[in-house]
Design a protein around this motif. Sequence first.
Motif, PDB file in Angstrom:
ATOM      1  N   GLN A  51     -17.836 -12.084   1.589  1.00 10.18           N
ATOM      2  CA  GLN A  51     -16.281 -12.497   1.868  1.00 10.18           C
ATOM      3  C   GLN A  51     -15.997 -13.832   0.047  1.00 10.18           C
ATOM      4  OE1 GLN A  51     -14.397 -13.211   4.829  1.00 10.18           O
ATOM      5  NE2 GLN A  51     -15.948 -11.666   6.503  1.00 10.18           N
ATOM      6  N   GLN A  52     -17.088 -14.119  -0.847  1.00 13.83           N
ATOM      7  CA  GLN A  52     -17.032 -15.615  -1.718  1.00 13.83           C
ATOM      8  C   GLN A  52     -16.008 -16.085  -1.480  1.00 13.83           C
ATOM      9  OE1 GLN A  52     -15.879 -12.987  -4.967  1.00 13.83           O
ATOM     10  NE2 GLN A  52     -17.443 -11.910  -5.561  1.00 13.83           N
ATOM     11  N   HIS A  53     -17.238 -16.653  -0.122  1.00 19.84           N
ATOM     12  CA  HIS A  53     -16.283 -17.803  -0.061  1.00 19.84           C
ATOM     13  C   HIS A  53     -16.773 -19.072  -0.643  1.00 19.84           C
ATOM     14  CE1 HIS A  53     -13.213 -17.938   3.505  1.00 19.84           C
ATOM     15  NE2 HIS A  53     -13.861 -16.363   4.163  1.00 19.84           N
ATOM     16  N   ALA A  54     -16.535 -20.101  -0.917  1.00 24.77           N
ATOM     17  CA  ALA A  54     -17.115 -21.458  -0.978  1.00 24.77           C
ATOM     18  C   ALA A  54     -18.428 -22.347  -0.324  1.00 24.77           C
ATOM     19  CB  ALA A  54     -16.037 -22.209  -2.040  1.00 24.77           C
ATOM     20  N   LEU A  55     -18.099 -21.468   0.306  1.00 21.06           N
ATOM     21  CA  LEU A  55     -19.046 -22.274   1.767  1.00 21.06           C
ATOM     22  C   LEU A  55     -20.167 -21.252   2.613  1.00 21.06           C
ATOM     23  CD1 LEU A  55     -15.791 -22.892   4.325  1.00 21.06           C
ATOM     24  CD2 LEU A  55     -16.372 -24.587   2.252  1.00 21.06           C
ATOM     25  N   THR A  56     -21.274 -22.508   3.335  1.00 22.56           N
ATOM     26  CA  THR A  56     -22.255 -21.821   3.665  1.00 22.56           C
ATOM     27  C   THR A  56     -22.788 -22.942   4.263  1.00 22.56           C
ATOM     28  OG1 THR A  56     -23.342 -21.867   1.434  1.00 22.56           O
ATOM     29  CG2 THR A  56     -24.311 -20.584   2.798  1.00 22.56           C
ATOM     30  N   ILE A  57     -23.663 -22.380   5.424  1.00 21.56           N
ATOM     31  CA  ILE A  57     -23.747 -23.034   6.920  1.00 21.56           C
ATOM     32  C   ILE A  57     -25.093 -23.173   6.694  1.00 21.56           C
ATOM     33  CG2 ILE A  57     -24.138 -23.129   9.389  1.00 21.56           C
ATOM     34  CD1 ILE A  57     -21.882 -21.404   9.820  1.00 21.56           C
ATOM     35  N   ILE A  58     -25.955 -24.573   6.198  1.00 21.45           N
ATOM     36  CA  ILE A  58     -26.892 -24.967   6.087  1.00 21.45           C
ATOM     37  C   ILE A  58     -27.531 -25.888   6.708  1.00 21.45           C
ATOM     38  CG2 ILE A  58     -26.999 -25.156   3.312  1.00 21.45           C
ATOM     39  CD1 ILE A  58     -26.545 -28.364   3.681  1.00 21.45           C
ATOM     40  N   ASP A  59     -28.950 -26.011   6.467  1.00 19.21           N
ATOM     41  CA  ASP A  59     -29.745 -27.056   8.016  1.00 19.21           C
ATOM     42  C   ASP A  59     -30.218 -28.357   6.557  1.00 19.21           C
ATOM     43  OD1 ASP A  59     -31.649 -28.269   9.615  1.00 19.21           O
ATOM     44  OD2 ASP A  59     -32.823 -25.824   9.346  1.00 19.21           O
ATOM     45  N   VAL A  60     -29.753 -29.461   6.931  1.00 18.31           N
ATOM     46  CA  VAL A  60     -30.563 -30.317   6.764  1.00 18.31           C
ATOM     47  C   VAL A  60     -30.092 -31.387   7.630  1.00 18.31           C
ATOM     48  CG1 VAL A  60     -27.941 -30.954   5.449  1.00 18.31           C
ATOM     49  CG2 VAL A  60     -30.227 -31.671   4.516  1.00 18.31           C
ATOM     50  N   ALA A  61     -30.486 -32.193   7.692  1.00 17.01           N
ATOM     51  CA  ALA A  61     -31.160 -33.204   7.841  1.00 17.01           C
ATOM     52  C   ALA A  61     -31.400 -33.203   9.957  1.00 17.01           C
ATOM     53  CB  ALA A  61     -30.706 -34.848   7.660  1.00 17.01           C
ATOM     54  N   GLY A  62     -32.228 -31.948   9.555  1.00 21.01           N
ATOM     55  CA  GLY A  62     -32.001 -31.881  11.362  1.00 21.01           C
ATOM     56  C   GLY A  62     -30.802 -31.727  12.718  1.00 21.01           C
ATOM     57  N   GLY A  63     -30.446 -30.372  11.904  1.00 20.66           N
ATOM     58  CA  GLY A  63     -28.866 -29.907  12.019  1.00 20.66           C
ATOM     59  C   GLY A  63     -28.381 -28.759  11.543  1.00 20.66           C
ATOM     60  N   PHE A  64     -27.282 -28.740  12.190  1.00 21.32           N
ATOM     61  CA  PHE A  64     -26.477 -27.585  10.880  1.00 21.32           C
ATOM     62  C   PHE A  64     -25.556 -28.096  10.102  1.00 21.32           C
ATOM     63  CE2 PHE A  64     -29.172 -24.652  13.425  1.00 21.32           C
ATOM     64  CZ  PHE A  64     -30.233 -23.930  11.947  1.00 21.32           C
ATOM     65  N   ARG A  65     -24.710 -28.197   8.960  1.00 22.06           N
ATOM     66  CA  ARG A  65     -23.415 -28.084   8.474  1.00 22.06           C
ATOM     67  C   ARG A  65     -22.436 -27.551   7.484  1.00 22.06           C
ATOM     68  NH1 ARG A  65     -24.626 -34.203   6.002  1.00 22.06           N
ATOM     69  NH2 ARG A  65     -24.125 -34.242   8.286  1.00 22.06           N
ATOM     70  N   ILE A  66     -21.123 -27.650   8.259  1.00 20.93           N
ATOM     71  CA  ILE A  66     -20.655 -26.140   6.434  1.00 20.93           C
ATOM     72  C   ILE A  66     -21.310 -27.243   5.195  1.00 20.93           C
ATOM     73  CG2 ILE A  66     -18.506 -25.854   6.257  1.00 20.93           C
ATOM     74  CD1 ILE A  66     -18.278 -25.127   8.666  1.00 20.93           C
ATOM     75  N   ALA A  67     -21.671 -26.573   4.182  1.00 25.21           N
ATOM     76  CA  ALA A  67     -21.181 -27.046   2.885  1.00 25.21           C
ATOM     77  C   ALA A  67     -20.521 -26.581   1.948  1.00 25.21           C
ATOM     78  CB  ALA A  67     -23.210 -27.479   2.579  1.00 25.21           C
ATOM     79  N   THR A  68     -20.321 -27.298   0.608  1.00 26.04           N
ATOM     80  CA  THR A  68     -20.241 -26.018  -0.268  1.00 26.04           C
ATOM     81  C   THR A  68     -20.861 -25.729  -1.275  1.00 26.04           C
ATOM     82  OG1 THR A  68     -19.456 -28.219  -1.268  1.00 26.04           O
ATOM     83  CG2 THR A  68     -17.702 -28.129  -0.180  1.00 26.04           C
ATOM     84  N   ASP A  69     -20.622 -25.165  -1.849  1.00 21.21           N
ATOM     85  CA  ASP A  69     -21.672 -24.106  -3.329  1.00 21.21           C
ATOM     86  C   ASP A  69     -21.741 -25.101  -4.110  1.00 21.21           C
ATOM     87  OD1 ASP A  69     -22.059 -21.758  -2.259  1.00 21.21           O
ATOM     88  OD2 ASP A  69     -22.379 -21.218  -4.632  1.00 21.21           O
TER      89      ASP A  69
END
Lengths: 192, 250
Positions: A51-69
């Motif tokens: 859907q061409q969102h500007a977001l992704t879920i990433i795995d960083v510093a031991g947890g998941f979070r929503i991040a912008t492109d």
Amino acid sequence: MILDRLAREVEALIFASEKPLSIQQLCECTGSGEDSIHQALDRLNKAFLDQQHALTIIDVAGGFRIATDSEFGGVVSQLFEGRKPGKLSRAALETMAVVAYSQPCTRMAIESIRGVNCDSAIRTLLERNMIRISGRMETPGRPLLYSTTQAFLEYFGLSNLDHLPRFDEVGELLGMSSSEMEERDLFGSDKE
Amino acid sequence: MTEQQVYTRSCRIELDSFEGPLDLLLYLIRRDEIDIYDIPVAHVADQYLKYIREASELDLDIASEYLVMAATLTKMKSKSLLPTHRFDGEDDVDPGAELRRQLILYRTFRDIAEELQRSEETWTEIYTSPGERDRWSGDSNEIEPGQASLLDLLKALNSLSEEEPEIPSQRIQRTLLTISECISTLEKEIVPGRTIPFRSIIGPKPARSRIVSYFITLLELIRRGWVCCHQAYPFSEIEIQRTERWSVDS
């Protein structure tokens, strides 16, 4: 594409959480297994992509979070103008690298590798919360020991310390004596 | 590359652009296409010393670390030039081995620092929710009990001293006593034919400025010859008497 209930629960949990959510926490909250959480995360990220969102879920510093492109870095940075700290200097980056691979380590250890005084670099990293004082070495003078922080992982987008570049090789290299190093050419002498 | 070319080229590079003596050595090694596992100590020592000498000729501040390395290289060079006596049971320590180890380690971390810099480049463009930015605002960074470090305490102390509390301002009036004012007062006080002690002029519990003003006035009156003063011994009472000239001059 219509997202299933589990994927949407995971999305809601990550969005609402104050801290990055670990896989265990996601399992607990949703009552599902690790595999199904990972699959749900994949479905979510696929949906974001489709859907061409500007977001992704990433795995960083031991947890998941929503991040912008990263594409929108410029636009988003306007929100934080004047508050966002500048990039790290070369001295700070080199010091950071030494601490990351040989932690916990003393100032002496860092300086013997870099060959220069590291006081100001260490101070900068402490102020930026990239490293912390994690104890004292039980040797004469009881020097302070430095370790990396959660913020360090976040800053460089690492999910954990094992994900540092060439982690095992560098660890091995650090433990070598000068004669052992002679015998093994780890990185190729033509690299320089 | 001729000697002269090397000279002019290296001159243009400032010591500031190196992160210390190891960085400079690696640069020289790469420039002269030397194998890090087979360093010609004498050559590298010469090149290094030349560089440091040029830098000092240019009045650049040379950090002590560079000089330590210069000394180490010189020692290594002289050792390599002298014939070695080998005794039985003594290990043959290659003086270059330790330097090589240092150079390889430093080069590794320098490369990693570059990789970290690339990650920094990427991740600085990425914003997470909740993200690192919470920390940028500074004070929102809550610390769990028992987790505060010495640095946190110092930061807290610093922020306290930065928050300059508003000091209630107070206006202090300075009472100005001019000499002419004093003279007109004294005119009434020191009546002709009577001896007036200085203490009675300044009154009980006088302010320091009042004492000074009246004392200077008294000196002025003596200069004009309008009064004559008498003091029995040092720090005793000053007795003032009006002279006839006061009335004549004024």
